[in-house]
Enzyme design. Structure first.
Site, PDB file in Angstrom:
ATOM      1  N   LYS A  72       0.770  -1.083  -0.249  1.00 37.70           N
ATOM      2  CA  LYS A  72       0.132  -0.161  -0.042  1.00 37.70           C
ATOM      3  C   LYS A  72       0.916   1.225  -0.019  1.00 37.70           C
ATOM      4  O   LYS A  72       0.709   2.224  -0.649  1.00 37.70           O
ATOM      5  CB  LYS A  72      -1.043   0.053   1.151  1.00 37.70           C
ATOM      6  CG  LYS A  72      -2.199   0.814   1.153  1.00 37.70           C
ATOM      7  CD  LYS A  72      -3.101   0.447   2.084  1.00 37.70           C
ATOM      8  CE  LYS A  72      -2.783   0.594   3.639  1.00 37.70           C
ATOM      9  NZ  LYS A  72      -2.208  -0.501   4.249  1.00 37.70           N
ATOM     10  N   THR A  74       3.984   1.522  -1.000  1.00 36.55           N
ATOM     11  CA  THR A  74       4.654   1.473  -2.109  1.00 36.55           C
ATOM     12  C   THR A  74       3.938   2.122  -3.162  1.00 36.55           C
ATOM     13  O   THR A  74       4.217   3.106  -3.896  1.00 36.55           O
ATOM     14  CB  THR A  74       5.127   0.129  -2.629  1.00 36.55           C
ATOM     15  OG1 THR A  74       6.167  -0.381  -1.456  1.00 36.55           O
ATOM     16  CG2 THR A  74       5.963   0.163  -3.766  1.00 36.55           C
ATOM     17  N   ARG A  95       2.081   7.819   7.083  1.00 40.84           N
ATOM     18  CA  ARG A  95       2.369   7.561   8.711  1.00 40.84           C
ATOM     19  C   ARG A  95       3.845   7.460   8.801  1.00 40.84           C
ATOM     20  O   ARG A  95       4.486   7.083   8.000  1.00 40.84           O
ATOM     21  CB  ARG A  95       1.477   6.568   9.168  1.00 40.84           C
ATOM     22  CG  ARG A  95       0.200   6.902   9.169  1.00 40.84           C
ATOM     23  CD  ARG A  95      -0.843   5.608   9.687  1.00 40.84           C
ATOM     24  NE  ARG A  95      -0.648   4.589   8.748  1.00 40.84           N
ATOM     25  CZ  ARG A  95      -0.958   3.253   9.035  1.00 40.84           C
ATOM     26  NH1 ARG A  95      -1.273   2.841  10.136  1.00 40.84           N
ATOM     27  NH2 ARG A  95      -0.842   2.362   7.938  1.00 40.84           N
ATOM     28  N   LYS A 106       7.625  -6.832  10.410  1.00 47.63           N
ATOM     29  CA  LYS A 106       7.285  -6.361   9.055  1.00 47.63           C
ATOM     30  C   LYS A 106       8.412  -5.379   8.584  1.00 47.63           C
ATOM     31  O   LYS A 106       8.572  -5.361   7.204  1.00 47.63           O
ATOM     32  CB  LYS A 106       6.007  -5.109   8.998  1.00 47.63           C
ATOM     33  CG  LYS A 106       4.799  -5.603   9.342  1.00 47.63           C
ATOM     34  CD  LYS A 106       3.828  -4.851   9.629  1.00 47.63           C
ATOM     35  CE  LYS A 106       3.514  -3.774   8.419  1.00 47.63           C
ATOM     36  NZ  LYS A 106       2.383  -2.873   8.745  1.00 47.63           N
ATOM     37  N   ALA A 274      -4.088   0.566  12.515  1.00 45.60           N
ATOM     38  CA  ALA A 274      -5.372   0.813  12.343  1.00 45.60           C
ATOM     39  C   ALA A 274      -6.115  -0.295  12.510  1.00 45.60           C
ATOM     40  O   ALA A 274      -7.434  -0.294  12.361  1.00 45.60           O
ATOM     41  CB  ALA A 274      -5.617   0.828  10.647  1.00 45.60           C
ATOM     42  N   PHE A 302      -3.841  -1.026   6.844  1.00 47.18           N
ATOM     43  CA  PHE A 302      -4.389  -2.185   6.650  1.00 47.18           C
ATOM     44  C   PHE A 302      -5.833  -2.237   5.510  1.00 47.18           C
ATOM     45  O   PHE A 302      -5.311  -1.299   4.614  1.00 47.18           O
ATOM     46  CB  PHE A 302      -5.063  -2.813   8.009  1.00 47.18           C
ATOM     47  CG  PHE A 302      -4.282  -3.319   8.734  1.00 47.18           C
ATOM     48  CD1 PHE A 302      -2.953  -4.026   8.608  1.00 47.18           C
ATOM     49  CD2 PHE A 302      -3.897  -2.637  10.181  1.00 47.18           C
ATOM     50  CE1 PHE A 302      -1.990  -4.128   9.453  1.00 47.18           C
ATOM     51  CE2 PHE A 302      -3.154  -3.025  11.154  1.00 47.18           C
ATOM     52  CZ  PHE A 302      -2.033  -3.827  10.644  1.00 47.18           C
ATOM     53  N   PHE A 383       3.639  -8.524  -9.786  1.00 50.70           N
ATOM     54  CA  PHE A 383       4.912  -9.537  -9.456  1.00 50.70           C
ATOM     55  C   PHE A 383       5.143 -10.117 -10.612  1.00 50.70           C
ATOM     56  O   PHE A 383       4.480 -10.541 -11.440  1.00 50.70           O
ATOM     57  CB  PHE A 383       4.459 -10.501  -8.260  1.00 50.70           C
ATOM     58  CG  PHE A 383       4.449  -9.831  -7.007  1.00 50.70           C
ATOM     59  CD1 PHE A 383       5.604 -10.401  -6.143  1.00 50.70           C
ATOM     60  CD2 PHE A 383       3.546  -9.009  -6.386  1.00 50.70           C
ATOM     61  CE1 PHE A 383       5.603  -9.612  -4.863  1.00 50.70           C
ATOM     62  CE2 PHE A 383       3.493  -8.289  -5.138  1.00 50.70           C
ATOM     63  CZ  PHE A 383       4.747  -8.752  -4.308  1.00 50.70           C
ATOM     64  N   TRP A 411       7.046  -0.501  -7.859  1.00 51.25           N
ATOM     65  CA  TRP A 411       8.228  -1.106  -6.890  1.00 51.25           C
ATOM     66  C   TRP A 411       9.432  -1.348  -8.218  1.00 51.25           C
ATOM     67  O   TRP A 411      10.607  -0.938  -7.577  1.00 51.25           O
ATOM     68  CB  TRP A 411       7.857  -2.524  -6.877  1.00 51.25           C
ATOM     69  CG  TRP A 411       8.849  -3.251  -5.656  1.00 51.25           C
ATOM     70  CD1 TRP A 411       9.003  -3.118  -4.585  1.00 51.25           C
ATOM     71  CD2 TRP A 411       9.930  -3.874  -5.962  1.00 51.25           C
ATOM     72  NE1 TRP A 411      10.129  -3.420  -3.897  1.00 51.25           N
ATOM     73  CE2 TRP A 411      10.755  -4.319  -5.018  1.00 51.25           C
ATOM     74  CE3 TRP A 411      10.401  -4.466  -7.261  1.00 51.25           C
ATOM     75  CZ2 TRP A 411      11.666  -5.135  -4.928  1.00 51.25           C
ATOM     76  CZ3 TRP A 411      11.502  -5.249  -7.412  1.00 51.25           C
ATOM     77  CH2 TRP A 411      12.037  -5.506  -6.214  1.00 51.25           C
TER      78      TRP A 411
END
Length: 557
Positions: A72, A74, A95, A106, A274, A302, A383, A411
């Site tokens: 998210k 990214t 954030r 993470k 969240a 999230f 991907f 990405w």
């Protein structure tokens, strides 16, 4: 060819001086407070004194998270860069990362690949000290509360009804439940206590929802920290604590300005989780992004059932914000996980599992369009293992709901890989917008809970334990019945059972505890076994993080 890590990509990049980023964004130098060459705080007076009109607000949210990852942040960064690639003036508001996840599971939270905010090491580690200031203010409140009891307890505080916990920005399960004040009369009054992670502190939510230093101080004063023996709430104002807390937060309340790898302005400020708080960056940072850009990108933590719902029902409701469009981030891999494929097998084409997992995405799309009333696009975070057949299936199912799909390759390609998404977002911002809240302010606490469960989670109903029902009545009697609800729920399912993947039906959500955050201005409803202090995993990310003799950090991500 080896793939570079996020930190390697970030460290190879030469950022612009933050004064140049600010100048390009039209931020007068008088509002800048420098933190070295690449970070600055922006004085909130800018919001009062600028006459610039607001740009369009775009929310980035996602499907229900899985161990496969969705990307998210990214996508948010890459979209902001992509908008600039197609000639639009953009900014991103995100954030700040918490040290808990950075050292836990993470890793960092500054985007990834060629869609990152920099300096990523600083952003992930301490940054400008905001979280330390929030932790210090939180613990000052705790110290003043216990000192009041020690010095005679003039307010008649019941030590068994203290709701305020201490805070530290670490995943430290050892501190969840403690007994303090031991060692005799001079060492305090013995009582049960506990720690929350700093991002779960009400002060974090207060800072993120405040619109000025005076608003911050007023909200801090309203925070309920305990109850008396006869059940009356005791606030920070009763303990004369809000002035000192606000003094500690005088710099933390100012939004931070950094940049993306491509030089897009990035406001990074505040970081409530969240699943246990409202999961959005600060109102002031969002407002600054809207003032300096035609398109301001922000994200909520999230999935769209948690972060997006709270963004709308808490942040937008409180701050008078109105989004123009929503991006829902998904990956083919994550959708196959929702369809029952174990993580090691996610790279294999599996159309049957993808078909089974797609209802999760489609339910989030339906909510954004028909419950929140907002135009949306699905961004497929690409991907290399995604097959054409899989991507075609996702597109076909989304098109059936009248929603377009954009392949996001940010990405690997940065802003260039976000141009298709950017074009669709610009188109959506001109579409009709029936933005609406999920529930009415005047509904009862139970009615609001039930509306969230049935309309957003698609469950059968909410069930309140006898304790929660009693608390709902007490909060209503105290005058808090009109406040919005902040659901504390697992992020891994629409339900309160994290093992129910996809788009489950026929479930009830049990609320076991209700707690008012009177300063932040919402009621937290605790479901399942949500905890406000995470623990470290068996092999924490901290084991891989290191620094060499030249001060170069490795292993952050």
């Amino acid at each position: 060819m080896s793939i570079k890590s996020d930190i390697e990509i970030a460290q190879e990049h030469t950022p612009q001086r933050i004064t140049e980023i600010a100048a390009a964004a039209g931020i007068d130098e008088k509002y800048l407070e420098m933190y070295g060459n690449y970070k600055a705080k922006i004085d909130y007076q800018m919001l009062k004194e600028t006459g610039a009109p607001d740009g369009k607000l775009i929310l980035v949210t996602a499907i229900t998270p899985t161990p496969a990852g969705e990307g998210k942040t990214t996508t948010s960064v890459g979209l902001a860069d992509g908008l600039r690639k197609i000639g639009k003036k953009s900014a991103v508001a995100l954030r700040e990362p918490s040290l808990g996840p950075v050292f836990g599971v993470k890793g960092g939270a500054a985007g990834g690949g060629y869609a990152q905010v920099v300096p990523m090491e600083d952003i992930n580690l301490h940054f400008t000290g905001d979280f330390h200031a929030i932790g210090a203010a939180n613990n000052l409140m705790a110290a003043m509360l216990d000192n009041h009891i020690q010095q005679g307890n003039a307010l008649g505080i019941d030590v068994k009804q203290i709701t305020w916990k201490r805070a530290v920005d670490m995943n430290d399960r050892q501190l969840r439940h403690i007994i303090n004040g031991l060692g005799g009369k001079m060492q305090g009054v013995p009582r049960e206590d506990g720690f929350e992670i700093t991002v779960a502190s009400e002060i974090m939510a207060v800072l993120c929802l405040s619109t000025s230093i005076s608003d911050l101080k007023e909200r801090l004063g309203k925070m309920i920290v305990a109850y008396t023996f006869d059940g009356k709430p005791v606030t920070a104002h009763d303990l004369k604590a809000e002035g000192a807390m606000a003094a500690l937060l005088k710099d933390a309340v100012k939004p931070n300005l950094v940049q993306t790898l491509e030089g897009t302005p990035a406001f990074i400020h505040g970081g409530p989780f969240a699943n246990i708080a409202h999961g959005c960056n600060s109102v002031m940072a969002t407002r600054m992004a809207l003032k300096v850009a035609d398109y301001a990108i922000t994200e909520a933590g999230f999935a769209a059932d948690l972060g997006a719902e709270k963004f709308i029902d808490i942040k937008c409701r409180k701050a008078g914000l109105k989004p123009s469009a929503v991006v829902i981030v998904a990956t083919v891999r994550a959708l196959k996980y929702h369809g029952g494929v174990p993580k090691p097998e996610l790279n294999n084409e599996n159309l049957e599992a993808l078909e089974k997992g797609l209802p999760n995405l489609l339910q989030h799309v339906d909510n954004v369009k028909n419950v929140y009333g907002l135009p949306c696009v699905v961004a497929i975070n690409a991907f290399p293992t995604d097959t054409k057949a899989e991507l075609d299936l996702v597109e076909k199912k989304c098109n059936e709901l009248g929603v377009n799909v954009a392949l996001s390759e940010v990405w690997a390609k940065g802003g260039e890989g976000g141009k298709a998404l950017a074009e669709e977002v610009v188109r959506l911002c001109e579409q009709p917008n029936q933005f609406s809240f999920v529930y009415d302010d005047k509904a009862t606490i139970e009615e609001k809970l039930n509306t969230i469960v049935t309309r957003v989670y698609h469950g059968d109903k909410v069930v309140l334990t006898p304790n929660a029902r009693k608390q709902a009545q007490q909060l209503t009697d105290l005058g808090f019945g009109d406040l919005p609800i902040c659901m504390a729920k697992t992020q891994y399912s629409f339900s309160d059972n994290q093992s129910l993947l996809g788009a489950p039906k026929g479930f009830e959500v049990t609320v076991r505890n209700l707690k008012v955050c009177a300063g932040a201005g919402f009621i937290v409803a605790l479901t399942g076994d949500i905890m406000t202090m995470p623990g470290l995993p068996k092999v924490p990310s901290a084991e891989r993080i290191d620094i060499d003799e030249n001060g170069k950090i490795t292993g952050l991500f």
